[in-house]
Design a protein around this motif. Structure first.
Motif, PDB file in Angstrom:
ATOM      1  N   THR A  47       0.855  -1.191   0.000  1.00 57.90           N
ATOM      2  CA  THR A  47       0.000   0.000   0.000  1.00 57.90           C
ATOM      3  C   THR A  47       0.887   1.237   0.000  1.00 57.90           C
ATOM      4  O   THR A  47       1.803   1.344   0.822  1.00 57.90           O
ATOM      5  N   PRO A  48       0.638   2.195  -0.884  1.00 61.56           N
ATOM      6  CA  PRO A  48       1.517   3.360  -0.960  1.00 61.56           C
ATOM      7  C   PRO A  48       1.281   4.370   0.151  1.00 61.56           C
ATOM      8  O   PRO A  48       0.188   4.443   0.725  1.00 61.56           O
ATOM      9  N   LYS A  49       2.307   5.144   0.413  1.00 60.98           N
ATOM     10  CA  LYS A  49       2.155   6.319   1.255  1.00 60.98           C
ATOM     11  C   LYS A  49       1.525   7.440   0.436  1.00 60.98           C
ATOM     12  O   LYS A  49       1.516   7.395  -0.803  1.00 60.98           O
ATOM     13  N   LYS A  50       1.027   8.431   1.113  1.00 58.62           N
ATOM     14  CA  LYS A  50       0.449   9.604   0.448  1.00 58.62           C
ATOM     15  C   LYS A  50       1.548  10.628   0.192  1.00 58.62           C
ATOM     16  O   LYS A  50       2.347  10.924   1.081  1.00 58.62           O
ATOM     17  N   ALA A  51       1.617  11.132  -1.034  1.00 58.35           N
ATOM     18  CA  ALA A  51       2.583  12.186  -1.337  1.00 58.35           C
ATOM     19  C   ALA A  51       2.263  13.432  -0.526  1.00 58.35           C
ATOM     20  O   ALA A  51       1.105  13.710  -0.206  1.00 58.35           O
ATOM     21  N   THR A  52       3.280  14.181  -0.184  1.00 60.06           N
ATOM     22  CA  THR A  52       3.108  15.452   0.508  1.00 60.06           C
ATOM     23  C   THR A  52       3.167  16.592  -0.509  1.00 60.06           C
ATOM     24  O   THR A  52       3.606  16.423  -1.650  1.00 60.06           O
ATOM     25  N   ASP A  53       2.757  17.770  -0.073  1.00 63.13           N
ATOM     26  CA  ASP A  53       2.881  18.933  -0.951  1.00 63.13           C
ATOM     27  C   ASP A  53       4.348  19.204  -1.289  1.00 63.13           C
ATOM     28  O   ASP A  53       4.668  19.623  -2.399  1.00 63.13           O
ATOM     29  N   GLU A  54       5.234  18.924  -0.351  1.00 65.57           N
ATOM     30  CA  GLU A  54       6.664  19.087  -0.630  1.00 65.57           C
ATOM     31  C   GLU A  54       7.099  18.188  -1.776  1.00 65.57           C
ATOM     32  O   GLU A  54       7.865  18.601  -2.653  1.00 65.57           O
TER      33      GLU A  54
END
Length: 310
Positions: A47-54
């Motif tokens: 399961t992937p992590k969620k990308a951040t705005d950074e």
């Protein structure tokens, strides 16, 4: 098998209308094919992590991110262009789609696996620095490549885009970027009808006419891609893996078969074997005929993993 399969339930909740070709059925078809073939039993699902705005701001403008947030509807759809719509879940799914490539980078460069296939929706290669278009909101492969360069201090990566449509967003983001080389072919003239002229020195994107077949595409790979790939010696390979160049897919008019996607993958993996040592990350782009999409993805994953394609 040292290959992981990265996907998320949210990818099935993003949809743009009952008749839209970029539908959740695409992932269902892929997963069914992998189960029926037995390949799913050889792959570890992650399961992937969620990308951040950074993460996104390495390749997109703040204006672009805020614009998508402002457009996101509470219910129904919000139109970005004639073919691209947000539903209430789309933006969250897009953050996880971008995060899938980052998750793959951490697994591959962290030494946990050799390769990864990211079964994501929405796709990404048309998303430009400051614009969503062509079913795409964030440029998933670009987000992953920029993350790999910064966090793992790589000196160079390559992106292989074999979608039938020009990866204009990826080219927009990385043209003249000395650490990223992009190789592709695409039907021209056809959507999105964009060409950088003259082409940046790090871009090897070859236009082909409608009806281009296996022989023509293999000539491009052999003549323009492979010698340069051997010269570059990248430590990590990315695939923008679109399967709409298949002869059964009516979203374009190219004439590839299942085995061509395996062959392209094998050739790239062999040309980069001494430097990348099998480290490759593939991110799903197009492919809209469900049967040929599912079969071609199976062929592609087997080639990524170094398994023999029957």
């Amino acid at each position: 098998m040292e290959t992981i399969f990265i996907t998320h339930p949210l990818f099935r909740l993003h949809e743009m209308g009952a008749e839209h070709p970029e539908s959740p059925l695409r992932l269902q078809a892929i997963e069914r094919q992998l189960q029926n073939s037995g390949l799913a039993d050889l792959i570890c699902q992650v399961t992937p992590k969620k990308a951040t705005d950074e993460d996104l701001l390495r390749v997109h403008s703040l204006h672009h991110i805020l614009n998508l947030r402002q457009r996101t509807p509470q219910h129904g759809y919000a139109e970005v262009d004639a073919d691209t719509r947000l539903n209430p879940i789309t933006l969250e799914a897009a953050y996880y789609a971008a995060g899938a490539g980052i998750t793959a980078v951490d697994h591959v460069l962290g030494g946990h696996t050799k390769s990864a296939f990211c079964a994501v929706r929405p796709p990404g290669h048309h998303a430009c620095f400051d614009r969503a278009m062509g079913f795409c909101f964030f440029n998933n492969v670009a987000v992953a490549a920029a993350y790999a360069l910064e966090h793992y201090e790589l000196d160079q990566v390559v992106i292989i885009d074999f979608d039938a449509h020009h990866g204009n967003g990826t080219e927009d983001i990385f043209a003249h970027h000395e650490q990223v080389y992009m190789f592709g072919f695409y039907q021209h003239p056809y959507y999105p009808s964009t060409r950088h002229s003259p082409a940046a020195a790090n871009m090897y994107n070859e236009p082909v006419a409608a009806g281009a077949d296996s022989e023509q595409i293999r000539h491009i790979v052999n003549t323009y891609w492979l010698p340069k790939l051997r010269q570059l010696k990248p430590k990590l390979v990315f695939f923008s893996a679109g399967f709409d160049a298949h002869e059964a897919d009516d979203m374009a008019q190219l004439q590839l078969g299942d085995e061509d996607f395996a062959w392209i993958t094998q050739q790239v993996m062999q040309a980069t074997a001494s430097s990348a040592q099998g480290r490759a990350i593939s991110v799903l782009e197009g492919g809209y005929d469900l049967s040929s999409l599912a079969r071609s993805v199976q062929q592609h994953i087997q080639a990524l993993a170094g398994l023999k394609n029957e």
